[in-house]
Scaffold this motif. Sequence first.
Motif, PDB file in Angstrom:
ATOM      1  N   TYR A   1       0.868  -1.269   0.040  1.00 33.37           N
ATOM      2  CA  TYR A   1       0.080   0.086  -0.060  1.00 33.37           C
ATOM      3  C   TYR A   1       0.862   1.179   0.025  1.00 33.37           C
ATOM      4  O   TYR A   1       2.025   1.111   0.603  1.00 33.37           O
ATOM      5  N   TYR A   2       0.579   2.229  -0.658  1.00 34.23           N
ATOM      6  CA  TYR A   2       1.354   3.533  -0.760  1.00 34.23           C
ATOM      7  C   TYR A   2       0.405   4.654  -0.226  1.00 34.23           C
ATOM      8  O   TYR A   2      -0.580   4.735  -0.578  1.00 34.23           O
ATOM      9  N   TYR A   3       1.254   5.355   0.695  1.00 30.86           N
ATOM     10  CA  TYR A   3       0.558   6.533   1.435  1.00 30.86           C
ATOM     11  C   TYR A   3       1.294   7.704   0.646  1.00 30.86           C
ATOM     12  O   TYR A   3       2.661   7.844   1.026  1.00 30.86           O
TER      13      TYR A   3
ATOM     14  N   ASP B   1      -3.700  13.947   0.452  1.00 35.89           N
ATOM     15  CA  ASP B   1      -2.788  12.575   0.358  1.00 35.89           C
ATOM     16  C   ASP B   1      -3.446  11.698  -0.709  1.00 35.89           C
ATOM     17  O   ASP B   1      -4.757  11.889  -1.115  1.00 35.89           O
TER      18      ASP B   1
ATOM     19  N   LYS C   1      -3.867   7.661  -1.273  1.00 34.31           N
ATOM     20  CA  LYS C   1      -3.701   6.033  -0.931  1.00 34.31           C
ATOM     21  C   LYS C   1      -3.749   5.531  -2.161  1.00 34.31           C
ATOM     22  O   LYS C   1      -4.761   5.238  -2.860  1.00 34.31           O
TER      23      LYS C   1
ATOM     24  N   TYR D   1      -6.487   3.922  -6.581  1.00 31.90           N
ATOM     25  CA  TYR D   1      -5.973   5.096  -5.867  1.00 31.90           C
ATOM     26  C   TYR D   1      -7.129   5.910  -5.330  1.00 31.90           C
ATOM     27  O   TYR D   1      -8.167   5.668  -6.092  1.00 31.90           O
TER      28      TYR D   1
END
Length: 184
Positions: A83-85, A107, A109, A116
């Motif tokens: 997972y990318y934040y 942001d 996610k 996303y």
Amino acid sequence: MALPVEGETIQIHSYKHNGRIHRVWQETMVLKGTKNVVIGANEKTLVIESDGRTWLTREPSICYFHSEHWFNIICMLREDGVYYYCNVSSPFVYDNNSIKYIDYDLDVKVFPDMTYALLDEDEYELHKKEMGYPEVIDKILKRNLTILISWIQQRRGPFAPDFIEVWTNRYELNRDIQADTNPE
């Protein structure tokens, strides 16, 4: 200009536009440190919030900071995938053994399947008014949000297929080296 050195431990300091500290990650191992890019990793590191609350990160993470892009990317390695934040933020500066940047609320996610979601638009609008984000900053942030989304869609930078494997292997190697040089 001092640069972070591979294998050293640094802190990450997130600020708000008004100059107040937002959040501090106590320990991140540098995997790459140049004037343009810092890649780090941490696992179960202590995080201190601006109100004094503390918590530990849950999973290993690879952190990507760039000196020319107005975003940074945290790649969280979970059992069901990466997972990318992504924080829309000022470019980083390296000062006093710390990565420092201004968090601008927006942001993104990104899920393991590379879908996303844009988060915190309401918080951005509120802080834009409260802290008086200049119009030029607003334009820069929105332009960089577009760049970030194109990176996601094109699988560039930290979203590239081999990025996680390369930097996870480097993290494990550095941890092994530290364990060999610092036996308990």
